[in-house]
Structures are given as C-alpha cells and as structure tokens.
Design an enzyme around this catalytic site. Structure first.
Site, PDB file in Angstrom:
ATOM      1  N   HIS A 102       0.815  -1.081   0.069  1.00 40.96           N
ATOM      2  CA  HIS A 102       0.302   0.238  -0.175  1.00 40.96           C
ATOM      3  C   HIS A 102       1.250   0.963   0.148  1.00 40.96           C
ATOM      4  CE1 HIS A 102      -3.533  -2.277   2.373  1.00 40.96           C
ATOM      5  NE2 HIS A 102      -2.703  -2.761   2.151  1.00 40.96           N
ATOM      6  N   GLU A 142       2.633  -0.736   4.242  1.00 40.91           N
ATOM      7  CA  GLU A 142       2.841   0.754   3.763  1.00 40.91           C
ATOM      8  C   GLU A 142       3.708   1.224   3.500  1.00 40.91           C
ATOM      9  OE1 GLU A 142      -0.462   1.771   3.724  1.00 40.91           O
ATOM     10  OE2 GLU A 142      -1.802   0.969   4.902  1.00 40.91           O
ATOM     11  N   ASP A 154      -3.407   2.476  -4.794  1.00 42.67           N
ATOM     12  CA  ASP A 154      -2.291   2.884  -4.524  1.00 42.67           C
ATOM     13  C   ASP A 154      -1.658   1.149  -4.405  1.00 42.67           C
ATOM     14  OD1 ASP A 154      -4.564   2.017  -2.131  1.00 42.67           O
ATOM     15  OD2 ASP A 154      -2.749   1.205  -0.408  1.00 42.67           O
ATOM     16  N   HIS A 206      -2.678  -2.937  -2.985  1.00 31.70           N
ATOM     17  CA  HIS A 206      -3.684  -2.534  -2.914  1.00 31.70           C
ATOM     18  C   HIS A 206      -4.923  -2.012  -4.267  1.00 31.70           C
ATOM     19  CE1 HIS A 206      -6.384  -0.237   0.396  1.00 31.70           C
ATOM     20  NE2 HIS A 206      -7.282  -1.971   0.118  1.00 31.70           N
TER      21      HIS A 206
END
Length: 204
Positions: free
Chosen positions: A40, A122, A168, A158
């Site tokens: 992400h 992330e 993303d 994602h």
C-alpha cells in the site's frame, strides 16, 4: 549473533522493526496460511511526510480536528502490519500472526477477504509520486524474514486486490525494482503483471 534484520520473527514481530502496537487487529481464521503480501501507500495528510500521523491513525489517537482532510477519515479503525518510512525505517503495528485491518473488501486469486491470509506493508508516500530508494532497500530484508516464517507465494498492490476501489501504491511505484530487491535476498515470489492503462487512470 545475526544482524537484527536477519533475526527470525518472534511471535510474529520482526526484531528490526520499531514496534508501535496497534489495537486494530484480530485472529486469523483457523488454518489460514499467510500466502500474500499486500503493498500500500499512505501519507497523512496526503503528500505530507515525516510526522507521527500514520502512527496515530493506526493506534486510534489521531486528532481528527488537526487537519481538514482528517474529517474524511474520522473514526476509521485501521492498521497494517508494517509501515516503511521515506528514510527506510520500518515500523510494525500488528503481529504477523494476527489479522491486521488493511485491505478491506478485497480478493486475490479467487479468495475473498485478503486480510485473512495476507500481510500488509504500507510505503509512506502518495499515489502517483515516486518512492525513495531507501524504501525499496528496506523491503528486501523485511520480505526475506517474512518468507522464512510464512509460506508466502504472491505479492500484490492494494490496487490489485481491490481494483476500482483502491489505486495504491499507484503508477509511480517501481514494481520491477521492488521485485529485484526481494530477489536479491534469495526470495522468489509471484509479482503482479502491469496494470492496464485503464485501471491506472485516476478516478475523481
């Protein structure tokens, strides 16, 4: 002794990451093998880097009144297992043995609910904006450690597991560099094919 980034996970925690425990997690379903990494991007506020807002969001301590954008996510209870900051620091919020709340409504290879069988990573960044070399470099040792502990098979964004709903890490994410960095650690996984141009178009 092994360097810290080569040490095995302990109860799902990677010793090389800075732990920031999030309350936003739950048990994985019985027998759910962790086979997927979901990548992400996140920045709070969007395009602003280096603050503690991501940590606050994932620990339910964000001041919703601190920025107008935060009103759009007021009350959100979310988490990822890891965040890779712009400078390459890795933070861990949830044990990889637990189910973090990062993918939402999602599916991969015919399996729904990717949170059940995935680890969420992330990258601090913004869709459409380039990520830092230090972030890709940090991904290699992290994935190498995860691949020892879990039967990983696939990597997806994602945008791949929730197409149309999420975009993303975005078109500026260098999937080739990410794969090469992980392969340099001796880890071979299935990586996503390039998205169609239609899927990469921004949605208003």
């Amino acid at each position: 002794p092994l360097p810290v980034d080569r040490q095995p996970l302990a109860a799902g925690w990677w010793p090389a990451a800075r732990p920031v425990a999030s309350p936003n997690h739950g048990p994985r379903p019985d027998g759910a093998a962790v086979t997927l990494l979901v990548l992400h991007s996140i920045s709070l506020p969007p395009g602003v880097y280096g603050g503690d807002e991501i940590e606050r969001l994932f620990t339910n301590t964000l001041d919703w009144a601190a920025h107008p954008y935060f009103e759009q996510i007021r009350g959100a209870q979310v988490s990822a297992h890891f965040v890779i900051r712009r400078g390459g620091e890795v933070l861990q919020f949830v044990s990889c043995d637990r189910r973090a709340w990062h993918a939402g409504q999602s599916a991969w290879r015919g399996r729904a609910n990717c949170n059940d069988f995935s680890i969420g990573i992330e990258f601090e960044g913004l869709e459409g904006t380039a990520f830092e070399p230090a972030q890709y470099a940090a991904l290699g040792p992290l994935v190498a450690a995860l691949a020892v502990a879990y039967p990983l098979v696939d990597v997806a964004g994602h945008e791949h597991v929730a197409p149309g709903r999420k975009h993303d890490p975005g078109a500026a994410f260098d999937w080739t560099l990410a794969e090469e960095t992980v392969r340099s650690q001796g880890v071979k996984l299935h990586w996503p094919p390039p998205l169609s141009l239609e899927m990469q178009q921004p949605h208003g």
